[in-house]
Design a protein around this motif. Sequence first.
Motif, short mmCIF file in Angstrom:
data_model
loop_
_atom_site.label_atom_id
_atom_site.label_comp_id
_atom_site.label_asym_id
_atom_site.label_seq_id
_atom_site.Cartn_x
_atom_site.Cartn_y
_atom_site.Cartn_z
N PHE A 1 36.25 31.59 44.67
CA PHE A 1 35.90 31.00 43.37
C PHE A 1 36.48 29.58 43.25
CE2 PHE A 1 34.32 34.29 40.17
CZ PHE A 1 33.82 35.13 41.14
N ARG B 1 49.64 42.43 31.58
CA ARG B 1 50.42 41.62 32.52
C ARG B 1 49.93 40.17 32.57
NH1 ARG B 1 47.02 42.48 37.32
NH2 ARG B 1 45.83 44.31 36.78
N LYS C 1 33.92 38.06 29.07
CA LYS C 1 35.18 38.80 28.99
C LYS C 1 34.98 40.30 29.18
CE LYS C 1 38.49 39.96 29.22
NZ LYS C 1 38.97 41.28 29.19
N LEU D 1 46.08 39.65 31.43
CA LEU D 1 44.92 40.39 31.98
C LEU D 1 43.73 40.37 31.02
CD1 LEU D 1 43.83 42.32 34.26
CD2 LEU D 1 44.57 44.19 32.79
N TYR D 2 43.99 40.71 29.75
CA TYR D 2 42.86 40.84 28.81
C TYR D 2 42.35 39.51 28.28
CZ TYR D 2 43.41 45.89 28.92
OH TYR D 2 43.46 47.19 29.33
N PHE E 1 32.81 46.58 30.96
CA PHE E 1 33.87 47.39 30.31
C PHE E 1 33.36 48.04 29.03
CE2 PHE E 1 36.60 44.01 32.34
CZ PHE E 1 37.15 44.84 33.32
N CYS F 1 34.83 32.74 29.90
CA CYS F 1 35.43 33.26 31.13
C CYS F 1 36.90 33.58 30.91
CB CYS F 1 35.24 32.27 32.28
SG CYS F 1 35.75 30.61 31.87
N PHE F 2 37.53 32.86 30.00
CA PHE F 2 38.88 33.17 29.53
C PHE F 2 38.83 32.98 28.01
CE2 PHE F 2 39.12 31.72 33.86
CZ PHE F 2 39.90 32.71 34.47
N CYS G 1 41.32 37.40 30.49
CA CYS G 1 40.49 36.97 31.63
C CYS G 1 39.20 37.79 31.72
CB CYS G 1 41.23 37.19 32.95
SG CYS G 1 42.85 36.44 33.03
N CYS G 2 38.14 37.15 32.21
CA CYS G 2 36.94 37.91 32.57
C CYS G 2 37.23 38.63 33.89
CB CYS G 2 35.75 36.97 32.73
SG CYS G 2 35.93 35.86 34.14
N PRO G 3 36.48 39.68 34.20
CA PRO G 3 36.68 40.35 35.49
C PRO G 3 35.80 39.74 36.58
CG PRO G 3 35.12 41.57 34.16
CD PRO G 3 35.49 40.36 33.35
N PHE G 4 36.01 40.18 37.80
CA PHE G 4 35.06 39.91 38.88
C PHE G 4 33.99 40.99 38.79
CE2 PHE G 4 39.00 38.11 40.86
CZ PHE G 4 38.54 36.81 41.02
N THR H 1 41.00 40.80 45.38
CA THR H 1 41.20 39.79 44.32
C THR H 1 41.62 38.43 44.90
OG1 THR H 1 41.75 41.49 42.74
CG2 THR H 1 42.51 39.28 42.21
C1 LIG Z 1 42.42 39.21 35.86
C2 LIG Z 1 42.39 39.52 37.34
C3 LIG Z 1 43.46 38.68 38.06
C4 LIG Z 1 42.68 41.01 37.53
O1 LIG Z 1 42.60 41.30 38.90
P1 LIG Z 1 43.57 42.43 39.53
O2 LIG Z 1 44.95 42.19 39.03
O3 LIG Z 1 43.38 42.44 41.01
O4 LIG Z 1 43.03 43.76 38.88
P2 LIG Z 1 42.31 44.97 39.61
O5 LIG Z 1 40.96 44.54 40.08
O6 LIG Z 1 43.25 45.54 40.63
O7 LIG Z 1 42.13 46.00 38.44
C5 LIG Z 1 43.23 46.72 37.88
C6 LIG Z 1 42.78 47.33 36.57
O8 LIG Z 1 42.56 46.27 35.60
C7 LIG Z 1 41.20 46.29 35.16
N1 LIG Z 1 40.79 44.89 35.08
C8 LIG Z 1 40.62 44.02 36.11
N2 LIG Z 1 40.28 42.82 35.63
C9 LIG Z 1 40.22 42.94 34.28
C10 LIG Z 1 39.90 42.04 33.25
N3 LIG Z 1 39.59 40.78 33.53
N4 LIG Z 1 39.94 42.50 31.98
C11 LIG Z 1 40.25 43.77 31.71
N5 LIG Z 1 40.56 44.69 32.65
C12 LIG Z 1 40.54 44.26 33.92
C13 LIG Z 1 40.43 47.05 36.23
O9 LIG Z 1 39.28 47.65 35.68
C14 LIG Z 1 41.45 48.06 36.66
O10 LIG Z 1 41.49 49.09 35.67
P3 LIG Z 1 41.77 50.63 36.08
O11 LIG Z 1 43.14 50.63 36.68
O12 LIG Z 1 41.66 51.36 34.77
O13 LIG Z 1 40.70 50.96 37.08
C15 LIG Z 1 40.97 39.20 37.94
O14 LIG Z 1 40.02 40.00 37.30
C16 LIG Z 1 40.61 37.73 37.77
O15 LIG Z 1 41.10 36.86 38.49
N6 LIG Z 1 39.69 37.41 36.84
C17 LIG Z 1 39.22 36.04 36.65
C18 LIG Z 1 37.97 35.79 37.48
C19 LIG Z 1 37.59 34.35 37.49
O16 LIG Z 1 38.42 33.46 37.67
N7 LIG Z 1 36.31 34.05 37.29
C20 LIG Z 1 35.83 32.69 37.24
C21 LIG Z 1 36.01 32.12 35.90
S1 LIG Z 1 35.75 30.39 35.84
#
Ligand SMILES: CC(C)(COP(=O)(O)OP(=O)(O)OC[C@H]1O[C@@H](n2cnc3c(N)ncnc32)[C@H](O)[C@@H]1OP(=O)(O)O)[C@@H](O)C(=O)NCCC(=O)NCCS
Length: 385
Positions: free
Chosen positions: A125, A195, A328, A203-204, A182, A284-285, A206-209, A118
């Motif tokens: 990014f 969190r 998302k 967390l929810y 998802f 994305c958010f 945010c979009c995922p990677f 991450t």
């Molecule tokens: C939100 C974020 C910080 C979470 O990363 P992380 O804390 O390292 O989370 P992990 O990858 O360790 O995943 C932990 C759990 O959360 C879930 N999860 C991760 N990201 C998620 C998201 N965005 N929404 C919902 N669930 C998510 C995973 O599936 C995993 O679930 P599990 O335990 O049931 O397997 C990361 O997804 C992020 O930075 N997203 C934004 C990406 C971005 O900036 N894109 C560009 C936009 S302009």
Amino acid sequence: MRKVVLLGTGSTKYGKLNVTAREAAVLAAKEAIEKVGISNRDVEAVFVSNVFGMTEKQGHLGPIIAHSLGIPYAPTFTVETACASGSTAFREAFVNIAAGFYDCILVVGTEKVSHLDTITATTYFSYGSDFAFEAVNGASFPGLYASIARYHMHKYGTTEEQLAAVAVKNHSNAIHNPKAHFHKKITVEDVLKSRVVASPLKLYDCCPFSDGASAAIIASEEFAKKHIDTLIYVLGTGRASAPAALFNRENMASIISSKLAAEQAFKNSRLTHKDIDFMEVHDCFTIAEVIAIEDMGFCKKGEGAKLAEEGVTEIDGKLPVNPSGGLKAKGHPVGATGVGQINEVYEQLLGEAGKRQVEGATTALTHNVGATGGTCNVLIFRRGD
Ligand SMILES: CC(C)(COP(=O)(O)OP(=O)(O)OC[C@H]1O[C@@H](n2cnc3c(N)ncnc32)[C@H](O)[C@@H]1OP(=O)(O)O)[C@@H](O)C(=O)NCCC(=O)NCCS
């Protein structure tokens, strides 16, 4: 300008995939070509969108993908405009067809990031922001969009519950999308208790990677009529830029490139907001979906946050937004995202979207943003009679 038709689409699933970006691209492209029923050799040019190929030690993806498809001599063009790369590739392919340079172009967006942890992914990014002023001072994309959300809350009274309603809707829609990252139903309480990533975004919010690839084939009307029965026209396209850094904006809760691109797309499609049956916007958010709807003029500035809460943007609401699940919950494989939105439009306008079908949809809009709005593309599609 010639009329341009969306001939067909293909896509891998989005999520953590056990393939490279080039392999994903070929899978998506082959699906699109087979669905349309043309031969690979009908494809005269390949437009590729990809942002993080270098993390796999692979730049210059175009000829590699074309070669894998058996058309090694077709001209290729690889595009990078951050998260808007897919729609930029599509728009430039549109221009080439409309101008008469080619009759049939394959657009394929692809991304692989699940090999990065991450923190590394967040760092890569952040190179899409104004690095010298933003990322270098520690601003990641969650941090930048959190600043937008805070400002929107301060200026217009938007609440965390209203933002949560966007995530709940998009997760609910993605359950019916077999290709989504998802398939998990969530509640407003789940979002609020998740969190904190960058306050107020959790967390929810945010979009995922995501990894994934999506493809679209576009063609002249004349070519399309020889191969398919129902024509989906690309009626409007708009493309604009804006200052990349947030501190250079008059209103930090607004993305001016969204406004400008939407105005252009409406103008050249000769349609109005009332004609749009549904849209896929760049969420994305959660706050990004809210400001996209506002900036494109679907409601007054500051009133977008209540739409998800009031059910207006549900699949059966007055203005369905992100029936696919959006970035998302469907996922956000950056280079593929803009083409993935077009995949959703194609399935919806042909009535093939199953349980996430927007009843009677004939006209749709896609909105795809690069970074915090340095680039924006808006496209409008309409099914022919
Ligand atoms: C939100 C974020 C910080 C979470 O990363 P992380 O804390 O390292 O989370 P992990 O990858 O360790 O995943 C932990 C759990 O959360 C879930 N999860 C991760 N990201 C998620 C998201 N965005 N929404 C919902 N669930 C998510 C995973 O599936 C995993 O679930 P599990 O335990 O049931 O397997 C990361 O997804 C992020 O930075 N997203 C934004 C990406 C971005 O900036 N894109 C560009 C936009 S302009």
